[in-house]
Scaffold this motif. Structure first.
Motif, PDB file in Angstrom:
ATOM      1  N   ASP A  33      13.523  62.012   3.034  1.00 11.20           N
ATOM      2  CA  ASP A  33      12.986  60.955   2.092  1.00 11.20           C
ATOM      3  C   ASP A  33      12.562  59.625   2.276  1.00 11.20           C
ATOM      4  O   ASP A  33      12.305  58.961   1.418  1.00 11.20           O
ATOM      5  CB  ASP A  33      13.508  61.155   0.605  1.00 11.20           C
ATOM      6  CG  ASP A  33      14.827  60.517   0.747  1.00 11.20           C
ATOM      7  OD1 ASP A  33      15.285  60.234   1.952  1.00 11.20           O
ATOM      8  OD2 ASP A  33      15.732  60.690  -0.210  1.00 11.20           O
ATOM      9  N   GLY A  34      13.105  59.414   3.679  1.00 10.18           N
ATOM     10  CA  GLY A  34      12.674  57.866   4.092  1.00 10.18           C
ATOM     11  C   GLY A  34      11.300  57.757   4.698  1.00 10.18           C
ATOM     12  O   GLY A  34      10.898  59.118   5.515  1.00 10.18           O
ATOM     13  N   ALA A  35      10.517  56.813   4.842  1.00  6.32           N
ATOM     14  CA  ALA A  35       9.289  56.755   5.154  1.00  6.32           C
ATOM     15  C   ALA A  35       9.042  55.548   6.266  1.00  6.32           C
ATOM     16  O   ALA A  35       9.090  54.501   5.618  1.00  6.32           O
ATOM     17  CB  ALA A  35       8.210  56.573   4.251  1.00  6.32           C
ATOM     18  N   PRO A  36       9.303  55.539   7.275  1.00  9.07           N
ATOM     19  CA  PRO A  36       9.301  54.383   8.379  1.00  9.07           C
ATOM     20  C   PRO A  36       7.991  53.944   8.581  1.00  9.07           C
ATOM     21  O   PRO A  36       7.161  54.961   9.298  1.00  9.07           O
ATOM     22  CB  PRO A  36      10.027  55.044   9.859  1.00  9.07           C
ATOM     23  CG  PRO A  36      10.690  56.315   9.198  1.00  9.07           C
ATOM     24  CD  PRO A  36      10.029  56.875   8.287  1.00  9.07           C
ATOM     25  N   LEU A  37       7.759  52.591   8.221  1.00  6.23           N
ATOM     26  CA  LEU A  37       6.557  52.450   8.046  1.00  6.23           C
ATOM     27  C   LEU A  37       6.314  50.985   8.915  1.00  6.23           C
ATOM     28  O   LEU A  37       7.335  50.173   8.965  1.00  6.23           O
ATOM     29  CB  LEU A  37       5.810  52.202   6.947  1.00  6.23           C
ATOM     30  CG  LEU A  37       5.557  53.309   5.952  1.00  6.23           C
ATOM     31  CD1 LEU A  37       5.187  53.252   4.601  1.00  6.23           C
ATOM     32  CD2 LEU A  37       4.734  54.567   6.678  1.00  6.23           C
ATOM     33  N   ILE A  38       4.988  50.456   9.189  1.00  4.21           N
ATOM     34  CA  ILE A  38       4.966  49.236   9.916  1.00  4.21           C
ATOM     35  C   ILE A  38       4.372  48.230   8.654  1.00  4.21           C
ATOM     36  O   ILE A  38       3.333  48.356   8.291  1.00  4.21           O
ATOM     37  CB  ILE A  38       4.076  49.159  11.109  1.00  4.21           C
ATOM     38  CG1 ILE A  38       4.580  50.320  11.979  1.00  4.21           C
ATOM     39  CG2 ILE A  38       3.925  47.873  11.681  1.00  4.21           C
ATOM     40  CD1 ILE A  38       5.999  49.953  12.611  1.00  4.21           C
ATOM     41  N   CYS A  39       5.262  47.151   8.499  1.00  2.91           N
ATOM     42  CA  CYS A  39       4.702  46.249   7.398  1.00  2.91           C
ATOM     43  C   CYS A  39       4.931  44.702   8.351  1.00  2.91           C
ATOM     44  O   CYS A  39       5.954  44.359   8.563  1.00  2.91           O
ATOM     45  CB  CYS A  39       5.465  46.133   6.147  1.00  2.91           C
ATOM     46  SG  CYS A  39       4.870  45.170   4.910  1.00  2.91           S
ATOM     47  N   ASN A  40       3.643  43.908   8.120  1.00  3.41           N
ATOM     48  CA  ASN A  40       3.899  42.629   8.886  1.00  3.41           C
ATOM     49  C   ASN A  40       4.464  42.483  10.330  1.00  3.41           C
ATOM     50  O   ASN A  40       5.392  41.777  10.643  1.00  3.41           O
ATOM     51  CB  ASN A  40       4.704  41.646   7.998  1.00  3.41           C
ATOM     52  CG  ASN A  40       4.260  40.249   8.425  1.00  3.41           C
ATOM     53  OD1 ASN A  40       3.197  39.863   8.725  1.00  3.41           O
ATOM     54  ND2 ASN A  40       5.341  39.397   7.984  1.00  3.41           N
ATOM     55  N   GLY A  41       4.184  43.625  10.939  1.00  6.13           N
ATOM     56  CA  GLY A  41       4.732  43.826  12.281  1.00  6.13           C
ATOM     57  C   GLY A  41       6.209  44.171  12.436  1.00  6.13           C
ATOM     58  O   GLY A  41       6.669  44.472  13.620  1.00  6.13           O
ATOM     59  N   GLN A  42       6.801  44.627  11.375  1.00  6.33           N
ATOM     60  CA  GLN A  42       8.242  45.092  11.610  1.00  6.33           C
ATOM     61  C   GLN A  42       8.116  46.565  11.096  1.00  6.33           C
ATOM     62  O   GLN A  42       7.394  47.002  10.194  1.00  6.33           O
ATOM     63  CB  GLN A  42       9.166  44.290  10.533  1.00  6.33           C
ATOM     64  CG  GLN A  42       9.080  42.780  10.814  1.00  6.33           C
ATOM     65  CD  GLN A  42      10.053  42.615  12.163  1.00  6.33           C
ATOM     66  OE1 GLN A  42      11.144  43.136  12.346  1.00  6.33           O
ATOM     67  NE2 GLN A  42       9.481  41.804  13.028  1.00  6.33           N
ATOM     68  N   LYS A  43       9.042  47.325  11.805  1.00  5.38           N
ATOM     69  CA  LYS A  43       9.281  48.735  10.984  1.00  5.38           C
ATOM     70  C   LYS A  43      10.287  48.734   9.971  1.00  5.38           C
ATOM     71  O   LYS A  43      11.600  48.144  10.119  1.00  5.38           O
ATOM     72  CB  LYS A  43       9.778  49.513  12.307  1.00  5.38           C
ATOM     73  CG  LYS A  43       9.937  50.887  11.811  1.00  5.38           C
ATOM     74  CD  LYS A  43      10.197  51.814  13.078  1.00  5.38           C
ATOM     75  CE  LYS A  43       9.852  53.282  12.712  1.00  5.38           C
ATOM     76  NZ  LYS A  43      10.016  54.190  13.801  1.00  5.38           N
ATOM     77  N   ILE A  44       9.952  49.150   8.918  1.00 10.36           N
ATOM     78  CA  ILE A  44      10.827  49.176   7.559  1.00 10.36           C
ATOM     79  C   ILE A  44      10.602  50.628   7.150  1.00 10.36           C
ATOM     80  O   ILE A  44       9.793  51.306   6.871  1.00 10.36           O
ATOM     81  CB  ILE A  44      10.138  48.365   6.586  1.00 10.36           C
ATOM     82  CG1 ILE A  44      10.094  46.837   7.077  1.00 10.36           C
ATOM     83  CG2 ILE A  44      11.151  48.314   5.361  1.00 10.36           C
ATOM     84  CD1 ILE A  44       9.336  45.899   6.124  1.00 10.36           C
ATOM     85  N   SER A  45      11.929  51.211   6.909  1.00  8.06           N
ATOM     86  CA  SER A  45      12.159  52.445   6.460  1.00  8.06           C
ATOM     87  C   SER A  45      12.128  52.433   4.788  1.00  8.06           C
ATOM     88  O   SER A  45      13.237  51.768   4.030  1.00  8.06           O
ATOM     89  CB  SER A  45      13.530  53.092   6.966  1.00  8.06           C
ATOM     90  OG  SER A  45      13.563  54.308   6.605  1.00  8.06           O
TER      91      SER A  45
END
Length: 393
Positions: free
Chosen positions: A152-164
């Motif tokens: 149920d986690g979604a590792p995405l890229i936001c503002n150049g950072q990888k955030i789960s």
């Protein structure tokens, strides 16, 4: 108690039981179909949404692999389909603000079901979209490349950072081995790397139990260990695209996702090897370089973490010491399938590698062998030994 240990992979959907760990576990995924030819079950898996608007997401590669067939089958079965296909060349699809925004913009207002056809990135974006819109999603797996299909986690890229990001579990999972055995071999190698990462993830979990009294579910540990052993035994057959080896691989990847879902943490599947992989990926993205596939990096990181454990072995708690995998053993398994084993093979320079060993413990707030080495005053020593072994003096 623990009846999940007697279930097949496909029987685990909607599992609900009291566990010997003292907690009640449940898996809200409605349908799991893993095996040969199961894409034909997609209309049945999605039957509750027949006659309603379905939003199908793919890219030009996954459309050819399974999307076109999935679209045709569902249309013929009476589903109303709106397709959005991400066009890309040789570059990987980055799950950033642009991709997520475009996916949302294309989504029909009356969407009742999202169907994502793909693997890691398309699955992560779909589950994020599902969680923010309240629309359930089904994933049609196109490669046995990672363990996030039922996480149920979604590792995405936001503002150049990888955030789960916290997302949602799939309504249904359809994993056809006929489709997945034809995936690019690089993606099969990624799946193997992600599975072998469980060797050090489970060791990290044991260390956290011993050092900070963290909760652990031994039922989940047993499920992962059994699936892991099947993959280890059949790893050399992956290079031949052996159907049984592919089945064991996707089952292990799916099963570790199940264990994450029922315990509510990623401990069964993710440890220090993932911290290294995430560190390398964030560095590459910050420098506008395309990162290697997640599972490839996890596979490379796993023997490195195993070596850290070996160097610290004399000081480890007894239970953790018994779980430590040998670096040479992990590397041999990766080589047997033709996978990469060195950080140099994916463009990780000496300075980045050394820095990642020193700073991996900062990637997320989680007890790991990196924190243990730091607390023991040996992190710098360990980092220097391993860096010199790989890159020379």
């Amino acid at each position: 108690m623990n009846e999940i240990l007697r279930m097949s992979m496909n029987e685990m959907a909607e599992a609900d039981f009291d566990c010997s760990c003292g907690r009640h576990h449940s898996l809200p995924i409605k349908k799991i179909a893993i095996g040969k030819g199961v894409i034909n079950q997609l209309p049945e898996v999605a039957a509750a949404f027949k006659g309603k608007q379905v939003y199908m997401i793919s890219d030009n590669n996954t459309w050819k692999a399974a999307g076109e067939k999935a679209n045709r089958m569902m249309t013929e079965a009476g589903f109303e389909i709106k397709n959005y296909i991400f066009e890309r060349g040789k570059e990987i699809l980055i799950p950033d603000e642009l991709a997520i925004g475009r996916m949302l913009l294309e989504m029909p207002l009356d969407t009742a079901l999202i169907v994502s056809v793909g693997s890691g990135t398309l699955n992560d974006m779909a589950k994020y979209l599902s969680s923010r819109t309240g629309v359930p999603y089904i994933i049609v797996c196109t490669a046995p490349s990672m363990d996030g299909y039922v996480a149920d986690g979604a590792p995405l890229i936001c503002n150049g950072q990888k955030i789960s990001y916290v997302a949602t579990l799939a309504y249904g999972v359809v994993g056809d081995t006929d489709i997945m055995k034809a995936a690019p071999m690089h993606m099969i190698h990624a799946g193997l790397g992600d599975v072998l990462g469980k060797l050090t993830a489970l060791t990290d979990w044991s260390l956290a139990v011993a050092m900070i009294h963290e909760y652990r579910c031994d039922t989940c540990v047993k499920l992962v260990e059994e699936a892991l052993q099947k993959c280890i035994t059949n790893a050399p057959l992956l290079k031949e695209r052996n159907e049984e080896a592919i089945l064991y691989l996707i089952e292990a990847l799916t099963l570790t996702g199940v264990t994450m879902a029922i315990v509510g943490v990623s401990r069964p599947a993710s440890g220090s090897e993932h911290l290294l992989s995430h560190y390398w990926e964030m560095d590459f993205i910050a420098r506008h370089k395309y990162p290697e596939l997640h599972g490839i990096k996890v596979g490379i990181a796993t023997p490195i973490v195993a070596e850290i454990y070996e160097l610290l072995k004399d000081d480890l708690p007894a239970e953790t010491k018994a779980l430590v995998p040998r670096r040479e053993f992990v590397e041999k398994l990766l080589r047997s399938a033709g996978a990469m084993i060195s950080p140099k093979e994916v463009g990780i320079e000496r300075e980045l590698f050394y820095r990642s060993l020193m700073e991996a413990n900062t990637v997320r707030k989680r007890y790991s062998v990196f924190q243990y080495a730091k607390d023991q005053g040996r992190l710098e020593e360990v980092a220097e030994i391993i860096t010199e072994r790989i890159y020379g003096k």
